[in-house]
Write a protein that holds these residues in place. Sequence first.
Motif, PDB file in Angstrom:
ATOM      1  N   HIS A   1       2.957   5.141  -0.075  1.00  0.00           N
ATOM      2  CA  HIS A   1       2.568   4.797  -1.443  1.00  0.00           C
ATOM      3  C   HIS A   1       1.191   4.125  -1.466  1.00  0.00           C
ATOM      4  O   HIS A   1       0.399   4.370  -2.378  1.00  0.00           O
ATOM      5  N   ILE A   2       0.929   3.295  -0.465  1.00  0.00           N
ATOM      6  CA  ILE A   2      -0.363   2.607  -0.411  1.00  0.00           C
ATOM      7  C   ILE A   2      -1.486   3.613  -0.179  1.00  0.00           C
ATOM      8  O   ILE A   2      -2.538   3.529  -0.813  1.00  0.00           O
ATOM      9  N   THR A   3      -1.274   4.594   0.700  1.00  0.00           N
ATOM     10  CA  THR A   3      -2.317   5.604   0.926  1.00  0.00           C
ATOM     11  C   THR A   3      -2.520   6.475  -0.318  1.00  0.00           C
ATOM     12  O   THR A   3      -3.620   6.974  -0.546  1.00  0.00           O
ATOM     13  N   GLU A   4      -1.466   6.623  -1.119  1.00  0.00           N
ATOM     14  CA  GLU A   4      -1.586   7.369  -2.382  1.00  0.00           C
ATOM     15  C   GLU A   4      -2.207   6.510  -3.481  1.00  0.00           C
ATOM     16  O   GLU A   4      -2.403   6.979  -4.602  1.00  0.00           O
ATOM     17  N   GLN A   5      -2.475   5.239  -3.191  1.00  0.00           N
ATOM     18  CA  GLN A   5      -3.082   4.272  -4.108  1.00  0.00           C
ATOM     19  C   GLN A   5      -2.232   4.038  -5.356  1.00  0.00           C
ATOM     20  O   GLN A   5      -2.745   3.879  -6.455  1.00  0.00           O
ATOM     21  N   LEU A   6      -0.917   3.999  -5.174  1.00  0.00           N
ATOM     22  CA  LEU A   6      -0.028   3.694  -6.290  1.00  0.00           C
ATOM     23  C   LEU A   6      -0.007   2.190  -6.515  1.00  0.00           C
ATOM     24  O   LEU A   6      -0.068   1.410  -5.572  1.00  0.00           O
ATOM     25  N   ASP A   7       0.067   1.781  -7.765  1.00  0.00           N
ATOM     26  CA  ASP A   7       0.126   0.351  -8.061  1.00  0.00           C
ATOM     27  C   ASP A   7       1.569  -0.146  -7.932  1.00  0.00           C
ATOM     28  O   ASP A   7       2.510   0.631  -7.802  1.00  0.00           O
TER      29      ASP A   7
END
Length: 120
Positions: free
Chosen positions: A13-19
């Motif tokens: 999720h962090i690599t997908e830049q999700l908040d």
Amino acid sequence: MPPKISDEEMRKHITEQLDNATIAAIHKVSMRTVQRTRERIGKPAHPTPRRYTRQELARARLLADEGLPITWVAEDIERGAVELRKKLRRGHAPGWLEVWPKIRRNPTLLALHREFAPQS
């Protein structure tokens, strides 16, 4: 008790830049659970928001100048309304504070507003 969000899922999720709010909605957990998971894997609990591109800002300004409420503009460019309002240094759409009480008092208008308003 195993964590509600695995470390691998959180890294993805962090690599997908999700908040945090999006991650919480995906896993049906609280924002605090997302923050604790970020801290557990050594990432900041509150990620730095990604920068606006020139195209996003140009589109946001164009739509805001046309009179669209900032919440609708934010939904169009897939950003948060509060963050966008600060970035554009704008308040609510002109006249909105006068119109909103009338919408709230009219059941038909309120139903239409709820149907077409952005889901934030």
